[in-house]
Scaffold this motif. Structure first.
Motif, PDB file in Angstrom:
ATOM      1  N   PRO A 200     -31.581  18.114  14.058  1.00  0.00           N
ATOM      2  CA  PRO A 200     -31.504  16.715  14.513  1.00  0.00           C
ATOM      3  C   PRO A 200     -31.621  16.585  16.025  1.00  0.00           C
ATOM      4  O   PRO A 200     -32.268  15.656  16.526  1.00  0.00           O
ATOM      5  N   ALA A 201     -31.012  17.509  16.772  1.00  0.00           N
ATOM      6  CA  ALA A 201     -31.087  17.449  18.232  1.00  0.00           C
ATOM      7  C   ALA A 201     -32.523  17.612  18.710  1.00  0.00           C
ATOM      8  O   ALA A 201     -32.969  16.926  19.643  1.00  0.00           O
TER       9      ALA A 201
ATOM     10  N   ARG B 149     -35.272  16.910  16.959  1.00  0.00           N
ATOM     11  CA  ARG B 149     -36.043  15.709  16.604  1.00  0.00           C
ATOM     12  C   ARG B 149     -35.737  14.559  17.553  1.00  0.00           C
ATOM     13  O   ARG B 149     -36.622  13.776  17.909  1.00  0.00           O
ATOM     14  N   THR B 150     -34.480  14.466  17.986  1.00  0.00           N
ATOM     15  CA  THR B 150     -34.112  13.430  18.959  1.00  0.00           C
ATOM     16  C   THR B 150     -34.828  13.649  20.279  1.00  0.00           C
ATOM     17  O   THR B 150     -35.328  12.694  20.900  1.00  0.00           O
TER      18      THR B 150
ATOM     19  N   GLY C 111     -38.417  12.575  20.001  1.00  0.00           N
ATOM     20  CA  GLY C 111     -38.504  11.117  20.024  1.00  0.00           C
ATOM     21  C   GLY C 111     -38.278  10.529  21.409  1.00  0.00           C
ATOM     22  O   GLY C 111     -38.983   9.605  21.831  1.00  0.00           O
ATOM     23  N   ASP C 112     -37.292  11.073  22.138  1.00  0.00           N
ATOM     24  CA  ASP C 112     -37.015  10.591  23.501  1.00  0.00           C
ATOM     25  C   ASP C 112     -38.202  10.850  24.424  1.00  0.00           C
ATOM     26  O   ASP C 112     -38.529  10.025  25.296  1.00  0.00           O
TER      27      ASP C 112
END
Length: 434
Positions: free
Chosen positions: A74-75, A77-78, A81-82
């Motif tokens: 998840p980190a 993928r974040t 995205g950022d």
């Protein structure tokens, strides 16, 4: 100062110095030229900010691509995205810069001070916007930290892992060729090695197709499997020698047990003649069972020899294991009959030794139960008292006309087991403080 004549231009102007000619020869000064210089400086600053932002974005894109290829957390993928959101802001700032540059021609002859000042302001605004986005991009890059480090570490494993897998497969193929040259077919090993071909194809397609983590995992598994195949191929000659040795050993043992089984009949005859039925009844089937087990074991040994000749190594090993188990059971049964006669002979001659040994075991347990106590724990005293009574009854039962010596031996063995369990319970209680 005399000026050169440029194609008659000086003459055509009647000796006047125009704005164009003044800029051309470095003449003139004032607010117009100062505004143009300020606008040009703002343009240069904006170009430098645009270049630095573009360089930072390109460098960071490599890091993000590394993370995206390796990490699916998840980190990660974040972070991806950022970075995409920052990319949209970068595009907006870049578009504003390009628009400001295109909107103002600072080389125009008729550039007014107001136009130059307006260009300077818009270019400065574009620079500020570019620098703000770059500051956010730097902060974002600093925050990647551990995620990027882990991704780079994983990526660094890729090439060595792939190379080790390829070398392991090559070594397995070479080992297989070597044993085949010695006359071993090794068909099963060859088939297992061939089944690795699709995985090797996927490995060669690389991380660009299958991802870094999947490729590293595939490489590790291929290496492990290939090393197992290589080891098994190299051990094949020794395995064949071991099977040959076991075939010879089990053949000899089967012959010896067949002879011993034949000698069991006289043992049973003596047991029947001298002792009560209860002492030998359970041993009656031993000769027949032993002969049958030996014959079955010999059959398995012959089958194992056939499998060995056909180089069916796994089958040969399994058949030899079955034969050995049959011979072990036969050996135990024959030995039990012979040992029964020996023990019955001893107790018939004198049962005092067995009684004394058993009584000592109970007394020793009783002394331990009383150690440091005025009265024993009922949990220990009761089974010991019952064991002593059981011993006395077993001795009394020997007074009959046809004593069951085997029952007597089993009773005394049970009494000693009881004493041993009590001793163990007492010691466990002492170790735990209870």
């Amino acid at each position: 100062m005399q000026l050169p004549v440029d194609g008659g231009r000086w003459a055509s102007t009647g000796g006047r110095v125009t704005a164009h000619s003044a800029r051309r020869w470095g003449w003139g000064s004032g607010r117009g030229d100062s505004g143009r210089s300020g606008a040009q400086a703002a343009k240069d600053a904006a170009a430098n900010a645009f270049y630095e932002l573009d360089s930072t974005q390109r460098d960071l894109r490599i890091s993000i691509e590394t993370i995206a290829a390796v990490d699916d957390s998840p980190a990660a993928r974040t972070a991806v995205g950022d970075f995409a959101e920052l990319g949209r802001r970068i595009d907006e700032a870049s578009a504003a810069y390009i628009a400001a540059v295109d909107a103002h021609d600072l080389d125009r002859d008729d550039l007014t001070a107001a136009a130059a000042d307006r260009a300077r302001q818009e270019l400065q605004q574009a620079t500020n916007k570019l620098e703000r986005v770059r500051a956010d991009l730097d902060h974002f890059a600093h925050g990647l930290g551990s995620i990027l480090q882990q991704a780079e570490t994983q990526l660094a494993r890729l090439a060595p892992a792939v190379e080790r897998a390829r070398q392991a497969l090559l070594a397995a193929g070479n080992a297989l060729d070597a044993v085949r040259d010695k006359g071993y077919r090794a068909d099963d090993l060859a088939a297992r090695l061939a089944r690795l071909a699709p995985e090797l194809t996927r490995l060669n397609e690389g991380a660009g197709v299958h991802g870094v983590q999947a490729t590293v995992h595939r490489a590790v598994e291929l290496q492990r499997t290939a090393e197992e195949l290589r080891a098994q191929a190299e051990q094949l000659p020794r395995r064949a020698e071991e099977i040959d040795r076991r075939l010879g050993t089990l053949r000899t043992r089967a012959q010896a047990l067949a002879t011993r089984a034949e000698r069991t009949a006289p043992v049973l005859s003596e047991l029947r003649r001298r002792f009560a039925m209860a002492c030998w009844e359970d041993l009656q089937p031993v000769p027949e069972q032993a002969a049958r087990a030996v014959a079955e074991a010999e059959g398995r040994i012959r089958e194992a020899a056939g499998a060995r000749a056909e180089q069916r190594w796994a089958d040969a090993t399994a058949l030899l294991a079955t034969a050995r188990a049959l011979l072990n059971q036969t050996d135990e049964a024959i030995t039990a009959a012979q040992e029964r006669l020996r023990r019955l002979n001893e107790v018939q001659a004198s049962h005092r030794g067995e009684v004394d040994r058993t009584r000592f075991a109970v007394r020793d347990a009783q002394r331990l139960a009383m150690a440091g106590r005025s009265t024993p724990d009922p949990r220990h005293a009761r089974p010991l008292d019952e064991a002593m009574a059981r011993l006395d009854r077993a001795v009394e039962d020997l007074g009959g006309r046809h004593p069951d010596y085997w029952h007597f031996l089993m009773e005394l063995e049970a009494v000693r087991d009881t004493a041993a369990r009590v001793v163990q319970a007492i010691r466990e209680g002492l170790s735990t403080g209870h």
